[in-house]
Write a protein that holds these residues in place. Structure first.
Motif, PDB file in Angstrom:
ATOM      1  N   ARG A 137      -5.084  -1.030  -7.252  1.00  0.00           N
ATOM      2  CA  ARG A 137      -6.428  -1.390  -6.814  1.00  0.00           C
ATOM      3  C   ARG A 137      -6.685  -0.771  -5.447  1.00  0.00           C
ATOM      4  O   ARG A 137      -5.771  -0.261  -4.801  1.00  0.00           O
ATOM      5  CB  ARG A 137      -6.633  -2.903  -6.792  1.00  0.00           C
ATOM      6  CG  ARG A 137      -5.637  -3.693  -5.947  1.00  0.00           C
ATOM      7  CD  ARG A 137      -6.067  -5.164  -5.913  1.00  0.00           C
ATOM      8  NE  ARG A 137      -5.097  -6.000  -5.268  1.00  0.00           N
ATOM      9  CZ  ARG A 137      -4.351  -6.900  -5.887  1.00  0.00           C
ATOM     10  NH1 ARG A 137      -4.475  -7.063  -7.189  1.00  0.00           N
ATOM     11  NH2 ARG A 137      -3.498  -7.653  -5.210  1.00  0.00           N
ATOM     12  N   ASP A 138      -7.952  -0.820  -5.038  1.00  0.00           N
ATOM     13  CA  ASP A 138      -8.369  -0.167  -3.782  1.00  0.00           C
ATOM     14  C   ASP A 138      -7.885   1.271  -3.761  1.00  0.00           C
ATOM     15  O   ASP A 138      -7.370   1.764  -2.750  1.00  0.00           O
ATOM     16  CB  ASP A 138      -7.823  -0.920  -2.562  1.00  0.00           C
ATOM     17  CG  ASP A 138      -8.404  -2.316  -2.439  1.00  0.00           C
ATOM     18  OD1 ASP A 138      -9.450  -2.567  -3.060  1.00  0.00           O
ATOM     19  OD2 ASP A 138      -7.816  -3.152  -1.742  1.00  0.00           O
ATOM     20  N   GLU A 142       0.845  -1.186   0.000  1.00  0.00           N
ATOM     21  CA  GLU A 142       0.000   0.000   0.000  1.00  0.00           C
ATOM     22  C   GLU A 142       0.884   1.241   0.000  1.00  0.00           C
ATOM     23  O   GLU A 142       1.792   1.368   0.808  1.00  0.00           O
ATOM     24  CB  GLU A 142      -0.915   0.015   1.219  1.00  0.00           C
ATOM     25  CG  GLU A 142      -1.852   1.224   1.244  1.00  0.00           C
ATOM     26  CD  GLU A 142      -2.683   1.292   2.503  1.00  0.00           C
ATOM     27  OE1 GLU A 142      -3.881   0.999   2.416  1.00  0.00           O
ATOM     28  OE2 GLU A 142      -2.125   1.620   3.574  1.00  0.00           O
TER      29      GLU A 142
END
Length: 282
Positions: free
Chosen positions: A180-181, A122
């Protein structure tokens, strides 16, 4: 067709509820109260029913059901963008700050954080710009042939994550986007975003494996109609050493103004000037 279905359903509810029946006359009501029917037989009094309220509640319930009898779906609540937590830097995530000493994700010229989540990494990015902010993964500290992830603020006020590949000094957008996310926000003249990217990817020219260490290139600048333009500074900052996503550090890189002030030559000149002023001229 749907209207006819609704009409049939309503008529059925009306018939079943008995709402259409004529109210009994006072004589009939008296006979029922006395306990005798029309022919002298013991009367049978039905329990009281509020047929109108029953019909109304069933009607309201039917309005919230689909044709198949299932409730209509409702939109999930939209969570606001969670602010970047710098207290986690060096503890549960790695951070790199560029700007004034002591700056954070909302005051640094540029801010980047990274952390492992399962098989993903992330990233959080923020920069003092109204256009775009990006990070590149390089093997030689130089632009050219680099995998780049960028967050771009478009004319509709949205922040979208894009995948680029540096061709020389220019970034070419790649259709295959591993992010993504993703989420982003433009607020207080800053572009801020968060996204995940797979740790391992099939070997490809425009994608790097993040389990390996890379030099990180930092850049930001204006955007025109959602397209990035040249970065704000001529020589974008680069990490001093290769960054490993397995090592959480809190690194600070002073911006150009503070680099000049803190340089040995500058400090030597300040000392010489101070000594000259204190001693005075002969």
């Amino acid at each position: 067709m749907i209207f006819l279905r609704r009409l049939v359903q309503l008529l059925t509810l009306v018939v079943q509820s008995g709402w259409w029946e004529v109210a009994p006359s006072p004589t009939d009501e008296g006979a029922l109260r006395s306990g005798h029917g029309e022919h002298g037989e013991p009367g049978h009094q039905e329990p009281h029913k509020d047929t109108y309220s029953t019909f109304a509640s069933e009607f309201l319930e039917s309005r919230h059901l689909s044709d198949d009898g299932y409730p209509f779906p409702t939109a999930p609540p939209v969570d606001p963008f969670a602010r970047i937590k710098v207290v986690d830097c060096g503890v549960t995530k790695g951070c790199i700050r560029y700007g004034k000493p002591g700056c954070d994700a909302e005051t640094c010229d540029y801010f980047l954080s990274y952390r492992r989540i399962g098989t993903d990494v992330e990233y959080e990015m923020s920069a003092d710009t109204d256009g775009w902010v990006a990070v590149g993964f390089s093997s030689d500290k130089k632009m050219g042939g680099d995998d780049v992830m960028g967050c771009v603020h478009d004319d509709n006020g949205r922040v979208r994550i894009h995948h680029f590949y540096n061709v020389g000094q220019w970034a070419k957008e790649i259709k295959r986007n591993p992010a993504r996310d993703e989420e982003g926000i433009f607020d207080n003249n800053r572009v801020t975003c968060r996204f995940k990217r797979p740790l391992y990817v099939p070997r490809e020219e425009t994608l790097v494996d993040l389990h390996l260490s890379w030099y990180y290139l930092f850049a930001w600048g204006p955007a025109i109609q959602g397209s990035i333009t040249r970065h704000d500074i001529d020589n974008p900052p680069v990490s001093d050493r290769m960054v490993s996503i397995y090592k959480y550090e809190d690194l600070f890189m002073p911006s150009t103004a503070y680099q000049t002030f803190n340089s040995p030559l500058c400090l030597l000149l300040i000392v010489a000037l101070t000594f000259y002023l204190l001693m005075g001229t002969p």
